[in-house]
Design a protein around this motif. Structure first.
Motif, PDB file in Angstrom:
ATOM      1  N   THR A 148       0.828  -1.213   0.000  1.00  0.00           N
ATOM      2  CA  THR A 148       0.000   0.000   0.000  1.00  0.00           C
ATOM      3  C   THR A 148       0.856   1.255   0.000  1.00  0.00           C
ATOM      4  OG1 THR A 148      -1.761  -1.153   1.212  1.00  0.00           O
ATOM      5  CG2 THR A 148      -1.805   1.252   1.232  1.00  0.00           C
ATOM      6  N   LEU A 149       1.903   1.281   0.829  1.00  0.00           N
ATOM      7  CA  LEU A 149       2.799   2.436   0.885  1.00  0.00           C
ATOM      8  C   LEU A 149       3.483   2.680  -0.454  1.00  0.00           C
ATOM      9  CD1 LEU A 149       4.447   1.938   4.407  1.00  0.00           C
ATOM     10  CD2 LEU A 149       2.909   3.789   3.724  1.00  0.00           C
ATOM     11  N   ILE A 150       3.965   1.604  -1.084  1.00  0.00           N
ATOM     12  CA  ILE A 150       4.637   1.743  -2.381  1.00  0.00           C
ATOM     13  C   ILE A 150       3.663   2.234  -3.442  1.00  0.00           C
ATOM     14  CG2 ILE A 150       5.822   0.501  -4.230  1.00  0.00           C
ATOM     15  CD1 ILE A 150       6.939  -1.389  -2.112  1.00  0.00           C
ATOM     16  N   THR A 151       2.443   1.679  -3.455  1.00  0.00           N
ATOM     17  CA  THR A 151       1.442   2.065  -4.451  1.00  0.00           C
ATOM     18  C   THR A 151       1.034   3.522  -4.299  1.00  0.00           C
ATOM     19  OG1 THR A 151       0.575  -0.199  -4.525  1.00  0.00           O
ATOM     20  CG2 THR A 151      -0.849   1.546  -5.375  1.00  0.00           C
ATOM     21  N   LEU A 152       0.744   3.945  -3.070  1.00  0.00           N
ATOM     22  CA  LEU A 152       0.316   5.326  -2.830  1.00  0.00           C
ATOM     23  C   LEU A 152       1.433   6.322  -3.153  1.00  0.00           C
ATOM     24  CD1 LEU A 152      -1.737   4.941   0.481  1.00  0.00           C
ATOM     25  CD2 LEU A 152      -2.591   5.103  -1.871  1.00  0.00           C
ATOM     26  N   GLU A 153       2.672   5.924  -2.887  1.00  0.00           N
ATOM     27  CA  GLU A 153       3.804   6.790  -3.226  1.00  0.00           C
ATOM     28  C   GLU A 153       3.963   6.892  -4.746  1.00  0.00           C
ATOM     29  OE1 GLU A 153       7.308   9.068  -3.230  1.00  0.00           O
ATOM     30  OE2 GLU A 153       5.827   8.715  -1.637  1.00  0.00           O
ATOM     31  N   ASN A 154       3.837   5.760  -5.437  1.00  0.00           N
ATOM     32  CA  ASN A 154       3.968   5.766  -6.899  1.00  0.00           C
ATOM     33  C   ASN A 154       2.862   6.573  -7.569  1.00  0.00           C
ATOM     34  OD1 ASN A 154       6.234   4.166  -6.717  1.00  0.00           O
ATOM     35  ND2 ASN A 154       5.156   2.251  -7.181  1.00  0.00           N
ATOM     36  N   GLU A 155       1.658   6.558  -6.975  1.00  0.00           N
ATOM     37  CA  GLU A 155       0.520   7.276  -7.554  1.00  0.00           C
ATOM     38  C   GLU A 155       0.472   8.736  -7.121  1.00  0.00           C
ATOM     39  OE1 GLU A 155      -1.540   6.104  -9.844  1.00  0.00           O
ATOM     40  OE2 GLU A 155      -0.387   4.230  -9.840  1.00  0.00           O
ATOM     41  N   GLY A 156       1.374   9.143  -6.259  1.00  0.00           N
ATOM     42  CA  GLY A 156       1.426  10.534  -5.816  1.00  0.00           C
ATOM     43  C   GLY A 156       0.418  10.888  -4.750  1.00  0.00           C
ATOM     44  N   LEU A 206       0.603   9.800  -1.584  1.00  0.00           N
ATOM     45  CA  LEU A 206       1.483  10.124  -0.470  1.00  0.00           C
ATOM     46  C   LEU A 206       2.807  10.606  -1.048  1.00  0.00           C
ATOM     47  CD1 LEU A 206       0.896   7.092   1.942  1.00  0.00           C
ATOM     48  CD2 LEU A 206      -0.100   9.378   2.104  1.00  0.00           C
ATOM     49  N   VAL A 207       3.264  11.737  -0.573  1.00  0.00           N
ATOM     50  CA  VAL A 207       4.525  12.286  -1.065  1.00  0.00           C
ATOM     51  C   VAL A 207       5.481  12.429   0.126  1.00  0.00           C
ATOM     52  CG1 VAL A 207       5.657  14.190  -2.258  1.00  0.00           C
ATOM     53  CG2 VAL A 207       3.313  13.544  -2.885  1.00  0.00           C
ATOM     54  N   PHE A 208       6.478  11.545   0.173  1.00  0.00           N
ATOM     55  CA  PHE A 208       7.435  11.576   1.282  1.00  0.00           C
ATOM     56  C   PHE A 208       8.710  12.332   0.917  1.00  0.00           C
ATOM     57  CE2 PHE A 208       5.052   7.542   1.939  1.00  0.00           C
ATOM     58  CZ  PHE A 208       4.444   7.878   3.128  1.00  0.00           C
ATOM     59  N   GLY A 209       8.891  12.614  -0.358  1.00  0.00           N
ATOM     60  CA  GLY A 209      10.074  13.356  -0.788  1.00  0.00           C
ATOM     61  C   GLY A 209      11.352  12.590  -0.520  1.00  0.00           C
ATOM     62  N   ASP A 210      12.319  13.278   0.115  1.00  0.00           N
ATOM     63  CA  ASP A 210      13.601  12.645   0.417  1.00  0.00           C
ATOM     64  C   ASP A 210      13.475  11.586   1.511  1.00  0.00           C
ATOM     65  OD1 ASP A 210      14.805  14.279  -1.453  1.00  0.00           O
ATOM     66  OD2 ASP A 210      15.369  15.816   0.025  1.00  0.00           O
ATOM     67  N   ASP A 211      12.376  11.601   2.236  1.00  0.00           N
ATOM     68  CA  ASP A 211      12.163  10.627   3.324  1.00  0.00           C
ATOM     69  C   ASP A 211      11.324   9.443   2.871  1.00  0.00           C
ATOM     70  OD1 ASP A 211      13.518  12.395   5.018  1.00  0.00           O
ATOM     71  OD2 ASP A 211      11.659  13.471   5.488  1.00  0.00           O
ATOM     72  N   VAL A 212      11.406   9.099   1.587  1.00  0.00           N
ATOM     73  CA  VAL A 212      10.541   8.079   1.015  1.00  0.00           C
ATOM     74  C   VAL A 212      10.713   6.713   1.685  1.00  0.00           C
ATOM     75  CG1 VAL A 212      12.246   7.552  -0.782  1.00  0.00           C
ATOM     76  CG2 VAL A 212       9.833   7.012  -1.159  1.00  0.00           C
ATOM     77  N   MET A 217      11.663   6.176   4.886  1.00  0.00           N
ATOM     78  CA  MET A 217      11.479   6.176   6.343  1.00  0.00           C
ATOM     79  C   MET A 217      10.223   5.442   6.820  1.00  0.00           C
ATOM     80  SD  MET A 217      12.943   9.726   7.904  1.00  0.00           S
ATOM     81  CE  MET A 217      14.716  10.051   7.859  1.00  0.00           C
ATOM     82  N   PRO A 218       9.085   5.545   6.114  1.00  0.00           N
ATOM     83  CA  PRO A 218       7.916   4.775   6.574  1.00  0.00           C
ATOM     84  C   PRO A 218       8.179   3.271   6.599  1.00  0.00           C
ATOM     85  CG  PRO A 218       7.245   6.467   5.020  1.00  0.00           C
ATOM     86  CD  PRO A 218       8.731   6.448   4.997  1.00  0.00           C
ATOM     87  N   ILE A 219       8.893   2.749   5.602  1.00  0.00           N
ATOM     88  CA  ILE A 219       9.250   1.327   5.602  1.00  0.00           C
ATOM     89  C   ILE A 219      10.219   1.047   6.747  1.00  0.00           C
ATOM     90  CG2 ILE A 219      10.318  -0.535   4.286  1.00  0.00           C
ATOM     91  CD1 ILE A 219       7.672   0.343   3.135  1.00  0.00           C
ATOM     92  N   GLY A 220      11.112   2.002   7.011  1.00  0.00           N
ATOM     93  CA  GLY A 220      12.085   1.818   8.083  1.00  0.00           C
ATOM     94  C   GLY A 220      11.443   1.713   9.452  1.00  0.00           C
ATOM     95  N   SER A 265      15.730  -1.925   8.474  1.00  0.00           N
ATOM     96  CA  SER A 265      15.522  -0.625   9.109  1.00  0.00           C
ATOM     97  C   SER A 265      16.760   0.247   8.958  1.00  0.00           C
ATOM     98  CB  SER A 265      15.161  -0.805  10.586  1.00  0.00           C
ATOM     99  OG  SER A 265      16.231  -1.385  11.310  1.00  0.00           O
ATOM    100  N   PHE A 266      17.940  -0.349   9.117  1.00  0.00           N
ATOM    101  CA  PHE A 266      19.188   0.403   8.914  1.00  0.00           C
ATOM    102  C   PHE A 266      19.299   0.901   7.476  1.00  0.00           C
ATOM    103  CE2 PHE A 266      21.473  -2.010  12.544  1.00  0.00           C
ATOM    104  CZ  PHE A 266      20.989  -1.094  13.463  1.00  0.00           C
ATOM    105  N   ALA A 267      18.934   0.035   6.527  1.00  0.00           N
ATOM    106  CA  ALA A 267      19.007   0.414   5.115  1.00  0.00           C
ATOM    107  C   ALA A 267      18.011   1.516   4.786  1.00  0.00           C
ATOM    108  CB  ALA A 267      18.764  -0.804   4.237  1.00  0.00           C
ATOM    109  N   SER A 268      16.826   1.439   5.352  1.00  0.00           N
ATOM    110  CA  SER A 268      15.799   2.440   5.072  1.00  0.00           C
ATOM    111  C   SER A 268      16.165   3.808   5.629  1.00  0.00           C
ATOM    112  CB  SER A 268      14.450   1.990   5.668  1.00  0.00           C
ATOM    113  OG  SER A 268      14.008   0.796   5.051  1.00  0.00           O
ATOM    114  N   PHE A 269      16.924   3.820   6.728  1.00  0.00           N
ATOM    115  CA  PHE A 269      17.366   5.081   7.311  1.00  0.00           C
ATOM    116  C   PHE A 269      18.708   5.549   6.738  1.00  0.00           C
ATOM    117  CE2 PHE A 269      14.540   3.663  10.896  1.00  0.00           C
ATOM    118  CZ  PHE A 269      13.594   4.666  10.718  1.00  0.00           C
TER     119      PHE A 269
END
Length: 248
Positions: free
Chosen positions: A124-132, A134-140, A142-145, A184-188
């Motif tokens: 869901t997070l990936i889909t919403l980000e791809n569709e615009g 949810l816009v996390f910008g440079d922190d894309v 972090m939600p997965i992290g 989590s380390f990779a996501s951050f």
């Protein structure tokens, strides 16, 4: 001097022989346990074991994601995990977890429903980000992290419960926790995604073996593929006794 040398050699030979007998005794005990398990038929279950399907769905979805994270596939195909995460790793695993309620398997209920929801959340997070949406910008990432951190905590106490099950499950849940911590380390941005990707490939292989062993053993009605006993592994036996405060 010669007599002392002969006596020392004799003592050394006795020590070596004792070590050989001790080692032989350990392996003989393990073989005897395994033989006894194989000799005991598995009684037909009232319901099919949903854990078999749940472990397979988790392993397959984790394998797909890990091949991308480990660099075996280009990052451009990362969105290819969305479909399996929604359906096989997500919906199917969530359903198997709920079916564990029928089989009175509390561990399976908590584990499979939680990880089914995990894959649905990731997709869901990936889909919403791809569709615009949810816009996390440079922190894309972090939600997965932070999601990985939360599930690492959950998996930690799931692992403590595996010592009352089998060795294969104990190793599997431990490796899942390692993968989540690395993710989590990779996501951050602390490390690259290669480390959690490689860990995920080991998790997928272990999960598939766990599912296959349960399926083959149940299908033939006897213990064909070993799952192991944590009590036969010294370090796991110490942890088990520490948790349950047992002296046996």
């Amino acid at each position: 001097m010669k007599d002392n040398s002969q006596e020392n050699n004799a003592v050394n030979d006795e020590i070596v022989q004792e070590k050989r007998d001790s080692t032989y005794g350990i392996f003989k005990k393990l073989n005897d346990i395994e033989s006894q398990q194989k000799a005991v038929p598995i009684a037909p279950a009232a319901f099919p074991n949903p854990v078999i399907l749940g472990a397979a769905s988790f392993s397959c979805t984790d394998f797909i994601l890990s091949t991308v994270n480990a660099g075996l596939l280009p990052s451009t195909v990362a969105s290819g995990v969305i479909g399996p995460a929604f359906f096989y790793g997500g919906s199917v695993q969530l359903l198997t977890g709920l079916l564990c309620f029928i089989t009175r398997n509390t561990f399976g209920l908590l584990t499979l429903t939680s990880y089914g929801a995990f894959w649905i959340a990731v997709a869901t997070l990936i889909t919403l980000e791809n569709e615009g949406v949810l816009v996390f910008g440079d922190d894309v990432n972090m939600p997965i992290g932070i999601l990985a951190v939360g599930y690492a905590i959950l998996t930690c106490y799931l692992w403590l419960a595996t010592f009352n099950h089998n060795l294969t499950l104990c190793i599997l849940i431990f490796m899942v926790d390692v993968q989540l911590i690395l993710q989590s380390f990779a996501s951050f941005g602390v490390i690259s995604t290669t480390a959690p990707g490689v860990a995920g490939l080991f998790v997928a292989a272990n999960g598939w073996y766990f599912s296959m062993a349960l399926f083959i053993n149940e299908n033939y009605g006897k213990h064909i593929m070993p799952l192991g006993d944590p009590q036969t592994t010294p370090i796991f036996r110490i942890i088990y006794k520490g948790i349950y405060n047992r002296n046996d």
